[in-house]
Design a protein around this motif. Structure first.
Motif, PDB file in Angstrom:
ATOM      1  N   ASP A 140      68.628  38.440 141.924  1.00 23.86           N
ATOM      2  CA  ASP A 140      69.849  37.717 142.245  1.00 23.86           C
ATOM      3  C   ASP A 140      70.311  36.811 141.123  1.00 23.86           C
ATOM      4  O   ASP A 140      71.332  36.128 141.255  1.00 23.86           O
ATOM      5  CB  ASP A 140      69.634  36.898 143.527  1.00 23.86           C
ATOM      6  CG  ASP A 140      68.451  35.944 143.410  1.00 23.86           C
ATOM      7  OD1 ASP A 140      67.505  36.272 142.661  1.00 23.86           O
ATOM      8  OD2 ASP A 140      68.464  34.890 144.068  1.00 23.86           O
TER       9      ASP A 140
ATOM     10  N   ASN B 298      65.689  41.086 154.683  1.00 23.36           N
ATOM     11  CA  ASN B 298      64.318  40.599 154.789  1.00 23.36           C
ATOM     12  C   ASN B 298      63.452  41.380 153.807  1.00 23.36           C
ATOM     13  O   ASN B 298      63.951  42.171 152.994  1.00 23.36           O
ATOM     14  CB  ASN B 298      63.798  40.743 156.223  1.00 23.36           C
ATOM     15  CG  ASN B 298      64.064  42.138 156.781  1.00 23.36           C
ATOM     16  OD1 ASN B 298      63.859  43.147 156.095  1.00 23.36           O
ATOM     17  ND2 ASN B 298      64.526  42.195 158.021  1.00 23.36           N
TER      18      ASN B 298
ATOM     19  N   ILE C  27      62.652  34.056 146.542  1.00 23.32           N
ATOM     20  CA  ILE C  27      63.104  32.762 147.051  1.00 23.32           C
ATOM     21  C   ILE C  27      64.065  32.933 148.227  1.00 23.32           C
ATOM     22  O   ILE C  27      64.134  32.084 149.117  1.00 23.32           O
ATOM     23  CB  ILE C  27      63.765  31.953 145.911  1.00 23.32           C
ATOM     24  CG1 ILE C  27      63.946  30.499 146.335  1.00 23.32           C
ATOM     25  CG2 ILE C  27      65.077  32.574 145.482  1.00 23.32           C
ATOM     26  CD1 ILE C  27      64.353  29.582 145.210  1.00 23.32           C
ATOM     27  N   ASN C  28      64.801  34.063 148.264  1.00 21.37           N
ATOM     28  CA  ASN C  28      65.709  34.336 149.377  1.00 21.37           C
ATOM     29  C   ASN C  28      65.085  35.227 150.441  1.00 21.37           C
ATOM     30  O   ASN C  28      65.661  35.407 151.518  1.00 21.37           O
ATOM     31  CB  ASN C  28      66.992  34.994 148.858  1.00 21.37           C
ATOM     32  CG  ASN C  28      67.791  34.078 147.953  1.00 21.37           C
ATOM     33  OD1 ASN C  28      67.936  32.884 148.238  1.00 21.37           O
ATOM     34  ND2 ASN C  28      68.298  34.608 146.851  1.00 21.37           N
TER      35      ASN C  28
ATOM     36  N   LYS D  57      63.609  38.361 141.330  1.00 21.71           N
ATOM     37  CA  LYS D  57      64.732  37.527 140.881  1.00 21.71           C
ATOM     38  C   LYS D  57      65.933  38.369 140.455  1.00 21.71           C
ATOM     39  O   LYS D  57      66.598  38.075 139.462  1.00 21.71           O
ATOM     40  CB  LYS D  57      64.295  36.604 139.730  1.00 21.71           C
ATOM     41  CG  LYS D  57      63.083  35.733 140.052  1.00 21.71           C
ATOM     42  CD  LYS D  57      62.745  34.803 138.907  1.00 21.71           C
ATOM     43  CE  LYS D  57      61.509  33.972 139.208  1.00 21.71           C
ATOM     44  NZ  LYS D  57      61.156  33.057 138.114  1.00 21.71           N
TER      45      LYS D  57
ATOM     46  N   ALA E 108      57.098  33.709 151.097  1.00 23.22           N
ATOM     47  CA  ALA E 108      58.134  34.357 151.908  1.00 23.22           C
ATOM     48  C   ALA E 108      57.534  35.423 152.827  1.00 23.22           C
ATOM     49  O   ALA E 108      57.949  35.571 153.987  1.00 23.22           O
ATOM     50  CB  ALA E 108      59.192  34.975 151.003  1.00 23.22           C
TER      51      ALA E 108
ATOM     52  N   SER F 143      64.098  39.440 145.836  1.00 27.89           N
ATOM     53  CA  SER F 143      64.356  38.045 145.513  1.00 27.89           C
ATOM     54  C   SER F 143      63.458  37.218 146.415  1.00 27.89           C
ATOM     55  O   SER F 143      63.743  37.034 147.601  1.00 27.89           O
ATOM     56  CB  SER F 143      65.831  37.690 145.739  1.00 27.89           C
ATOM     57  OG  SER F 143      66.035  36.300 145.585  1.00 27.89           O
TER      58      SER F 143
ATOM     59  N   ILE G 107      64.504  38.626 150.396  1.00 25.92           N
ATOM     60  CA  ILE G 107      65.222  39.879 150.585  1.00 25.92           C
ATOM     61  C   ILE G 107      64.665  40.907 149.607  1.00 25.92           C
ATOM     62  O   ILE G 107      64.132  40.553 148.550  1.00 25.92           O
ATOM     63  CB  ILE G 107      66.747  39.703 150.371  1.00 25.92           C
ATOM     64  CG1 ILE G 107      67.027  39.074 148.998  1.00 25.92           C
ATOM     65  CG2 ILE G 107      67.350  38.852 151.476  1.00 25.92           C
ATOM     66  CD1 ILE G 107      68.500  38.877 148.707  1.00 25.92           C
TER      67      ILE G 107
END
Length: 800
Positions: free
Chosen positions: A324, A376, A361-362, A322, A222, A359, A364
């Motif tokens: 989220d 971001n 994977i997202n 993680k 990311a 997070s 953020i």
């Protein structure tokens, strides 16, 4: 002040030689005042008709420094042109930027000289008072082939230096570019700490460490995506096995740019068996990002990698990843992480670690609250720039670089990866390699040089101190070597990692089915030996010793997973070989001399209703329960055991069988203790061994599956002494798996049974499954195709 300044001609002005620039007390800048000057440049120049030498009628009105005029003798067409013209009217006065020390010696207040490494040459000039341009001030003497320069300069700070070099090809070209006041200044990205030591503000080196499956690689991907090309998806898990298994096996380098700062990121494996990757990679980083799952919290490998970072006194930033997840508990995880820092003996400064919630994977993150995340990862990047120490460098010292990783390319050969500690490295440089202070210097030359951009290598011409780079040019290098300057070698201590705990014997495949696959291309002992030696060069945790025979080798590693990955790689490269069962290494206590074996801390997360089966299985293997806590998910328990490594081999498969795949087992080597006296077997059941060679039949498989499970399918080739399954009894059972159904008039369904034979499929077994299953008297045959298990004393094996 009497300073002679030698000049060469090109356009106009005066050029000072390099020697004069370094002469103490020499005046580099020329300033003049033309207020009282009545003549223009053309009027000041006259030509002596009938002579080969011009003459100047100079009218000087200099109030600060002298007007220096010179001509250089040139030889062209066999004639001698005008030699040197003496200085006319040179009035020398003390410049404003000079302070007199003693007779003939002065010091300059407008100039500082710094070392070439890490310095830039600033060129500045002021032309405000200059009345003529360069072409206007250039004039040529009529009737001669050589210009003359009556120069009148109005520079208030520095001098206009112009040169003209004579070439042997009969033509004269301007060789040097005008240089306006060479002033050496310190590079903007360097901050001086003490004598010879600086820190770079345009660079950060950080390693990401965590337990397995806590999201290191996802977060790194990311970061590369957001700081690079948003349309291009990049990933660190480029190895085929890594993509298949979803784990990081090899440490890899990447680099991103954020706010004009280059951030070198080092992704490390999370499994305990690959702990050596973490140990050697930490030498290249100035700080660490400790990634912790917001649900699970600190796990066994988290303790291992954090302990290594604390021992090296690395600044550590904690990222709770993680957040989220629906079951995330970041506050509890933060408290557990702080307790872990304190229990490992971290200093007060290290315990005051910065925290970021993210997070991966997202993509953020936030540094304030896990409930309010930015869209971001900029909060995390800003924290890295602020908290990660700037790399200290010593540009004035000779080249020094510790080789921390090795790679191989089919075109350029072996590639060395490391961090330049001091000096700089360039393409074409002659370098040396030393292993410790006692090692000999092995010479080499840099053929190619790369720096990292995202997860790619970009060719460059030079890398300076503080940066991480890769280069090629030699095959005679190992991890732990120091790249040095042959003229001034300064070796660094080699990288030391913890000792291996497991040993296995590799040997030539003696099966009667050896070499029958077209994919099998490497069968001999010499090929196997070379491949194992290559692995030892790139993996510090792997050691190799001669085996019991000339075609066998003992390979030591951190665990069965690490050695299983090695076997899988060799299998895919076309190797065929046989391995023995994994055995634990022992050592003598340095204080008492008693025999010791490694013990591990095993953590099992299991549903509450199955914790009894887990505890029973560990009790059988001499495991001691240390703690029992509630799990991150409702109705789950986290059990912590201390168990010998010899008893833990094969435990992963037992946990899967006892809990139907619901238990998660993680472990790490915790300490060495006295050897367990009781003899513990890997499994409680015996093997089903075939006593005939041929092809397995459905009829025989159907009959034998009532007495156990099998590893083979109907039609598979077998040989005498091959293990085809697991018996329901504690002892081995022999059978003839090639027996076919008798063809006669007896009806198979006479008792109401089926007239067609049907057999269940084979139990899928990987290399790791076999390593956790096989006993000490068995061998595993590894080929590019099927895997076969046999007895060491099998009659079907070829004798050597």
């Amino acid at each position: 002040m009497a300073a002679f300044v030698e000049s060469q001609a090109v356009h106009a002005g005066a050029l000072f030689s390099e020697a004069s620039l370094h002469t103490p007390g020499a005046v580099v800048g020329i300033a003049s005042q033309h207020a009282s000057r009545q003549q223009t440049l053309p009027q000041m120049q006259s030509t002596a008709i009938g002579t080969t030498r011009p003459a100047w009628q100079s009218a000087l009105g200099l109030s600060t420094v002298a007007l220096c005029l010179a001509n250089r003798q040139h030889h062209r067409n066999g004639r001698r042109k005008a030699a040197r013209v003496p200085m006319h009217g040179a009035v020398l006065e003390l410049a404003d930027n000079l302070t007199k020390l003693e007779d003939g010696k002065y010091e300059r207040s407008d100039l500082r000289n710094v070392a070439r490494a890490g310095a830039v040459v600033g060129i500045a000039s002021q032309h405000a008072s200059r009345k003529g341009t360069l072409p206007q001030s250039h004039n040529t003497v009529v009737g001669t082939t050589r210009p003359a320069w009556p120069t009148a300069l109005g520079l208030s700070t520095v001098a206009l230096c112009l040169a003209n070099r004579q070439h042997r090809n009969g033509r004269r070209k301007a060789a040097r570019v005008p240089m306006h006041g060479a002033v050496l200044e310190l590079a903007d990205n360097l901050t001086k700490l003490e004598d010879g030591k600086y820190e770079r503000s345009d660079l950060r080196n950080v390693a990401i460490i965590a337990h397995v499956d806590h999201g290191k690689t996802t977060l790194t991907d990311a970061l590369m995506t957001q700081c690079g090309d948003l349309q291009k998806q990049t990933t660190m898990d480029s190895n085929q096995l890594e993509m298949e298994r979803g784990i990081t096996i090899l440490a890899k380098n990447a680099a991103i740019r954020y706010r004009d700062v280059k951030i070198n990121i080092i992704d490390t494996p999370g499994h305990a068996d690959f702990g050596a990757e973490v140990e050697r990679i930490l030498n290249m980083a100035d700080a660490c990002i400790l990634l912790v799952d917001a649900q699970e919290g600190p796990m066994p490998q988290t303790k291992f990698v954090l302990r290594k970072a604390i021992e090296l006194e690395k600044k550590t930033m904690v990222v709770i990843n993680k957040v989220d997840k629906p079951s995330a508990r970041p506050d509890w995880v933060l408290d557990q992480t702080f307790d872990l820092f304190a229990s490992l003996g971290a200093s007060d400064e290290l315990c005051d670690f910065p925290v970021c919630y993210a997070s991966g994977i997202n993509g953020i993150a936030s540094v304030d609250s896990p409930d309010e995340l930015a869209p971001n990862l900029m909060p995390l990047l800003d924290q890295i720039l602020e908290e990660c120490p700037k790399p200290p460098v010593e540009p004035e010292r000779p080249l020094q670089m510790l080789v921390a990783n090795l790679d191989y390319d089919d075109y350029v050969g072996r590639i060395c990866i490391g961090r330049v500690t001091s000096g700089s490295i360039k393409v074409g440089d002659k370098i040396g390699f030393m292993y410790g202070e006692e090692g000999e210097i092995r010479g080499a030359s840099i053929t190619k040089l790369w720096e990292f951009q995202n997860n790619e290598r970009i060719p460059v011409d030079e890398v300076t101190a503080g940066d991480i780079c890769a280069f090629s040019g030699t095959d005679d290098v190992v991890i732990g070597d120091t790249v040095v300057d042959p003229a001034q070698p300064l070796p660094m201590p080699p990288i030391e990692v913890e000792e291996p705990t497991v040993v296995m014997e590799f040997g030539v495949n003696r099966s009667p089915l050896a070499g029958k696959l077209k994919e099998a291309v490497h069968l001999t002992g010499s090929k196997i030996e070379k491949r194992l030696q290559k692995e030892c060069l790139t993996n510090l945790a792997v050691r190799m010793e001669p085996g019991e025979t000339a075609e066998s080798f003992k390979v030591k590693g951190r665990g069965t997973l690490q050695l299983g990955i090695l076997m899988e790689n060799m299998r895919r490269e076309g190797f065929e070989f046989m391995v023995g069962a994994p055995q634990v290494l022992y050592r003598k206590d340095p204080e008492t001399g008693k025999k010791q074996e490694p013990y591990e801390e095993a953590v099992v997360e299991v549903p509450s209703e199955l914790q009894g089966a887990v505890m029973d299985e560990f009790n059988k293997k001499s495991g001691v329960l240390k703690s029992m806590d509630s799990g991150s998910v409702a109705n789950t328990m986290v059990l912590t055991f201390t168990i010998p490594t010899s008893c833990l081999i094969g435990m992963q498969g037992k946990m899967v069988a006892k809990t139907k795949g619901q238990a998660v087992l993680n472990s790490r080597v915790s300490h060495w203790d006295e050897v367990l006296q009781s003899d513990v077997k890997v499994r409680e059941k015996g093997s089903i061994v075939t006593m005939a060679a041929g092809k397995a039949t459905t009829y025989s498989l159907m009959n034998i599956q009532a007495r156990g499970s099998t590893f083979i399918n109907a039609g598979d080739e077998v040989y005498e002494g091959m293990c085809i399954g697991v018996s329901n009894k504690e002892f081995d059972m022999e059978c003839n798996i090639t027996k076919e159904k008798a063809v006669n008039n007896t009806r198979a369904g006479g008792y109401g049974g089926p007239s067609v034979s049907r057999a269940a499929g084979a139990s899928g077994m990987s290399i790791e499954d076999f390593l956790g299953h096989m006993e000490i008297d068995e061998l595993l045959e590894i080929t590019p195709g099927p895997l076969r298990l046999c007895k060491k004393n099998a009659k079907g094996l070829k004798s050597r």
